[in-house]
Write an enzyme that holds these catalytic residues in place. Structure first.
Site, PDB file in Angstrom:
ATOM      1  N   PHE A 146      48.531  29.314  27.502  1.00  0.00           N
ATOM      2  CA  PHE A 146      47.873  29.160  28.605  1.00  0.00           C
ATOM      3  C   PHE A 146      46.939  28.236  28.680  1.00  0.00           C
ATOM      4  O   PHE A 146      45.768  28.222  27.934  1.00  0.00           O
ATOM      5  CB  PHE A 146      47.307  30.298  29.633  1.00  0.00           C
ATOM      6  CG  PHE A 146      48.518  31.161  29.954  1.00  0.00           C
ATOM      7  CD1 PHE A 146      49.394  32.161  29.074  1.00  0.00           C
ATOM      8  CD2 PHE A 146      48.855  31.398  31.496  1.00  0.00           C
ATOM      9  CE1 PHE A 146      50.355  32.940  29.427  1.00  0.00           C
ATOM     10  CE2 PHE A 146      50.103  31.999  31.613  1.00  0.00           C
ATOM     11  CZ  PHE A 146      50.709  32.885  30.702  1.00  0.00           C
ATOM     12  N   TYR A 151      40.891  24.667  30.517  1.00  0.00           N
ATOM     13  CA  TYR A 151      41.224  24.803  29.130  1.00  0.00           C
ATOM     14  C   TYR A 151      42.310  23.806  28.677  1.00  0.00           C
ATOM     15  O   TYR A 151      42.743  23.981  27.363  1.00  0.00           O
ATOM     16  CB  TYR A 151      41.612  26.281  29.182  1.00  0.00           C
ATOM     17  CG  TYR A 151      40.534  27.469  28.765  1.00  0.00           C
ATOM     18  CD1 TYR A 151      39.566  27.370  29.397  1.00  0.00           C
ATOM     19  CD2 TYR A 151      40.678  28.135  27.610  1.00  0.00           C
ATOM     20  CE1 TYR A 151      38.501  28.266  29.156  1.00  0.00           C
ATOM     21  CE2 TYR A 151      39.890  29.089  27.437  1.00  0.00           C
ATOM     22  CZ  TYR A 151      38.489  29.009  27.965  1.00  0.00           C
ATOM     23  OH  TYR A 151      37.507  30.073  27.837  1.00  0.00           O
ATOM     24  N   ASP A 236      46.263  32.826  22.379  1.00  0.00           N
ATOM     25  CA  ASP A 236      45.102  32.001  23.033  1.00  0.00           C
ATOM     26  C   ASP A 236      45.323  30.461  22.536  1.00  0.00           C
ATOM     27  O   ASP A 236      45.838  30.012  21.674  1.00  0.00           O
ATOM     28  CB  ASP A 236      43.965  32.471  22.390  1.00  0.00           C
ATOM     29  CG  ASP A 236      43.313  33.682  23.327  1.00  0.00           C
ATOM     30  OD1 ASP A 236      44.115  34.229  24.375  1.00  0.00           O
ATOM     31  OD2 ASP A 236      41.946  33.743  23.059  1.00  0.00           O
ATOM     32  N   VAL A 237      44.724  29.621  23.705  1.00  0.00           N
ATOM     33  CA  VAL A 237      44.811  28.244  23.372  1.00  0.00           C
ATOM     34  C   VAL A 237      43.645  27.502  22.684  1.00  0.00           C
ATOM     35  O   VAL A 237      43.792  26.590  22.262  1.00  0.00           O
ATOM     36  CB  VAL A 237      45.360  27.418  24.721  1.00  0.00           C
ATOM     37  CG1 VAL A 237      43.890  27.379  25.563  1.00  0.00           C
ATOM     38  CG2 VAL A 237      45.613  26.139  24.687  1.00  0.00           C
ATOM     39  N   GLU A 328      43.560  42.793  27.021  1.00  0.00           N
ATOM     40  CA  GLU A 328      43.446  43.202  25.704  1.00  0.00           C
ATOM     41  C   GLU A 328      43.351  44.850  25.574  1.00  0.00           C
ATOM     42  O   GLU A 328      43.957  45.370  24.735  1.00  0.00           O
ATOM     43  CB  GLU A 328      42.102  42.663  24.965  1.00  0.00           C
ATOM     44  CG  GLU A 328      42.030  42.992  23.694  1.00  0.00           C
ATOM     45  CD  GLU A 328      40.772  42.087  22.951  1.00  0.00           C
ATOM     46  OE1 GLU A 328      41.230  41.171  22.261  1.00  0.00           O
ATOM     47  OE2 GLU A 328      39.918  42.568  22.946  1.00  0.00           O
ATOM     48  N   ASP A 351      37.780  33.727  13.212  1.00  0.00           N
ATOM     49  CA  ASP A 351      36.580  33.261  13.848  1.00  0.00           C
ATOM     50  C   ASP A 351      35.552  32.894  12.728  1.00  0.00           C
ATOM     51  O   ASP A 351      35.309  33.874  12.109  1.00  0.00           O
ATOM     52  CB  ASP A 351      36.101  34.031  14.871  1.00  0.00           C
ATOM     53  CG  ASP A 351      35.097  33.201  15.632  1.00  0.00           C
ATOM     54  OD1 ASP A 351      34.255  32.440  15.055  1.00  0.00           O
ATOM     55  OD2 ASP A 351      35.042  33.356  16.941  1.00  0.00           O
TER      56      ASP A 351
HETATM   57  C1  4GW Z   1      34.998  32.270  31.866  1.00  0.00           C
HETATM   58  O1  4GW Z   1      34.503  31.410  32.546  1.00  0.00           O
HETATM   59  C2  4GW Z   1      36.366  31.870  31.384  1.00  0.00           C
HETATM   60  S1  4GW Z   1      37.527  30.957  31.912  1.00  0.00           S
HETATM   61  C3  4GW Z   1      36.992  32.734  30.319  1.00  0.00           C
HETATM   62  C4  4GW Z   1      38.318  32.595  30.177  1.00  0.00           C
HETATM   63  C5  4GW Z   1      38.655  31.553  30.907  1.00  0.00           C
HETATM   64  C6  4GW Z   1      39.912  30.805  30.893  1.00  0.00           C
HETATM   65  C7  4GW Z   1      41.130  31.290  30.022  1.00  0.00           C
HETATM   66  C8  4GW Z   1      40.314  29.559  31.540  1.00  0.00           C
HETATM   67  O2  4GW Z   1      39.606  29.003  32.138  1.00  0.00           O
HETATM   68  N1  4GW Z   1      41.707  28.951  31.373  1.00  0.00           N
HETATM   69  C9  4GW Z   1      42.656  29.489  30.401  1.00  0.00           C
HETATM   70  O3  4GW Z   1      43.563  28.932  30.539  1.00  0.00           O
HETATM   71  N2  4GW Z   1      42.140  30.777  29.579  1.00  0.00           N
HETATM   72  C10 4GW Z   1      43.263  31.285  28.910  1.00  0.00           C
HETATM   73  O4  4GW Z   1      42.950  32.684  28.647  1.00  0.00           O
HETATM   74  C11 4GW Z   1      43.273  30.409  27.687  1.00  0.00           C
HETATM   75  O5  4GW Z   1      44.693  30.422  27.015  1.00  0.00           O
HETATM   76  C12 4GW Z   1      42.471  31.321  26.769  1.00  0.00           C
HETATM   77  O6  4GW Z   1      42.674  30.993  25.213  1.00  0.00           O
HETATM   78  C13 4GW Z   1      42.728  32.613  27.127  1.00  0.00           C
HETATM   79  C14 4GW Z   1      41.841  33.620  26.851  1.00  0.00           C
HETATM   80  O7  4GW Z   1      40.448  33.259  27.164  1.00  0.00           O
HETATM   81  P1  4GW Z   1      39.323  32.882  26.125  1.00  0.00           P
HETATM   82  O8  4GW Z   1      39.979  32.123  24.977  1.00  0.00           O
HETATM   83  O9  4GW Z   1      38.282  32.219  26.785  1.00  0.00           O
HETATM   84  O10 4GW Z   1      38.920  34.270  25.594  1.00  0.00           O
HETATM   85  P2  4GW Z   1      38.203  34.712  24.282  1.00  0.00           P
HETATM   86  O11 4GW Z   1      36.947  34.108  24.325  1.00  0.00           O
HETATM   87  O12 4GW Z   1      37.797  36.178  24.262  1.00  0.00           O
HETATM   88  O13 4GW Z   1      38.870  34.315  23.070  1.00  0.00           O
HETATM   89 MN    MN Z   2      40.389  32.722  22.947  1.00  0.00          MN
END
Ligand code: 4GW
Ligand code: MN
Length: 381
Positions: A146, A151, A236-237, A328, A351
């Site tokens: 996504f 992103y 995740d992207v 999750e 990470d």
């Molecule tokens: C806070 O403002 C946000 S925006 C937290 C996630 C956001 C977000 C996440 C976004 O704006 N657009 C998006 O495409 N994503 C998707 O969700 C994207 O694929 C991302 O890898 C996944 C999970 O969010 P994340 O990677 O930020 O989560 P963590 O930090 O736990 O890996």
């Molecule tokens: Mn992520």
């Protein structure tokens, strides 16, 4: 004999005769002939409509795969066991070291779960044997990511590094879900690999962006993935591939050990602990803490998983509660009671903030550091 709708003695085979004779049934006291014919036509029309609707409705996972197996060409003159239909699977001559009963390739890490699912570590498999097996099956892999809102900036590195390291030599479809298709540049990909942009609606709250992934993967699995690929890898992207990730990860349903919790006690797993949520897990249960950003399996199994999680998320929403770690938390609940058939070690999701411990021989897929203010803050979105 004059048959009519009201006759209780009519046999099914006599139906057409009954239709014809009913036209002349002027003497019938209970039924008028024309009415009988019209009602017959009406019933036929309903039957035809129901038949076509049933044939064309979206796939029903619980039994469709069995039906599809039965549609294989078969000899109808005799009743053949499905075992006789399977084609020969054989690997050509290959040279490699014999497995040694008293020399396990790794003794520093757990390599199999109590339910006999392998945990994939460097050194635990021979990729040449696995590649030969998966090439014979002509396997097709879909990878979903996504890239919503800002992103989209992660896509370029994601795809470029995947082209270097992800399922090299196999058929791959990149499924990029986005609300900003114009931000995604064109990539020239070799034969057998393609990029598919899936335009989807966006959500205001970031938690919702993350959680709705379950619903969107489920829906696309149901609409198209089942026709196009055999396995799905959902990640995740905000990541880059930095070493090989191949068919060793593929299995009916797989999850990945979260890099922050591989050695944690059950009680310290950040499962949802409030009983009000459907994601609730008591402190005396749990195997691993699985990462929300890396799971997969056959399209059918991913459909079941995402359907379960999406429904649980909706139930929580209805009850005005949101699980502590969103999708999750629900994934962890699913895996507790539907155990994965393969588990990826933290090599597959790392990470660098966690350093490089001794047991970690490879870092195959690592988080790209993000400038939280720039990428996430409200005004920037
Ligand atoms: C806070 O403002 C946000 S925006 C937290 C996630 C956001 C977000 C996440 C976004 O704006 N657009 C998006 O495409 N994503 C998707 O969700 C994207 O694929 C991302 O890898 C996944 C999970 O969010 P994340 O990677 O930020 O989560 P963590 O930090 O736990 O890996
Ligand atoms: Mn992520």
């Amino acid at each position: 004999m004059l048959l009519n709708k009201c006759s209780s003695t009519r046999e099914p085979m006599e139906t057409s005769a009954w239709v014809l004779t009913s036209l002349d049934s002027r003497t019938d006291k209970n039924c008028n002939g024309k009415k009988c014919l019209l009602s017959m036509l009406f019933i036929n029309a309903v039957f035809i409509i129901v038949f076509f609707w049933y044939e064309n409705k979206p796939i029903r996972w619980h039994y469709e795969s069995r039906l599809r197996c039965r549609q294989e060409p078969r000899n109808t003159t005799e009743d053949i066991s499905p075992l006789n239909l399977s084609t020969e699977v054989a690997i050509g001559r290959m040279l490699y070291d014999k497995p040694q009963i008293f020399k396990p390739p790794r003794s520093d890490v757990l390599m199999v779960t109590p339910w006999l699912a392998p945990i994939i570590w460097n050194g635990s498999y021979n990729i040449d044997i696995l590649n030969a097996q998966f090439h014979q099956r002509n396997v097709r892999v879909g990878i979903t990511v996504f890239a919503m809102k800002k992103y989209t900036v992660f896509i370029k590195t994601f795809i470029e590094t995947a082209e270097q390291f992800f399922m090299v030599g196999h058929k791959v479809n990149y499924y990029v879900f986005t609300d900003r298709a114009d931000d995604i540049s064109n990539f020239t990909l070799p034969e057998g690999r393609q990029l598919v942009i899936l335009e989807v609606p966006s959500y205001k709250q970031w938690q919702e962006v993350s959680m709705r992934r379950m619903e969107m993967i489920r829906d696309k699995a149901n609409q198209r993935f089942y026709k196009e690929v055999d396995y799905l890898v959902c990640v995740d992207v905000d990541m880059r591939f930095s070493d090989f990730v191949g068919v060793e990860i593929l299995s009916d349903v797989f999850g990945t050990i979260h890099p922050g919790f591989y050695n944690a006690q059950r009680g310290s797993f950040t499962y949802e602990r409030r009983q009000k949520s459907t994601a609730y897990i008591p402190t005396d249960e749990g195997d691993f803490y699985y990462a929300g950003g890396y799971f997969g399996g056959t399209v059918e199994e991913v459909y079941k998983l995402t359907n379960f999680c999406h429904k649980a998320i909706m139930t929580d929403k209805h009850n005005s509660i949101e699980a502590i770690w969103h999708d999750e938390s629900h994934l962890n609940k699913y895996f507790l009671y539907h155990k994965p058939t393969r588990i990826l070690s933290p090599e597959y999701l790392w990470d660098n903030n966690f350093g490089v411990p001794q047991f970690l021989k490879r870092r195959r897929f690592v988080a790209v550091p993000k400038n939280h203010n720039e990428i996430r803050n409200k005004r920037a979105l």
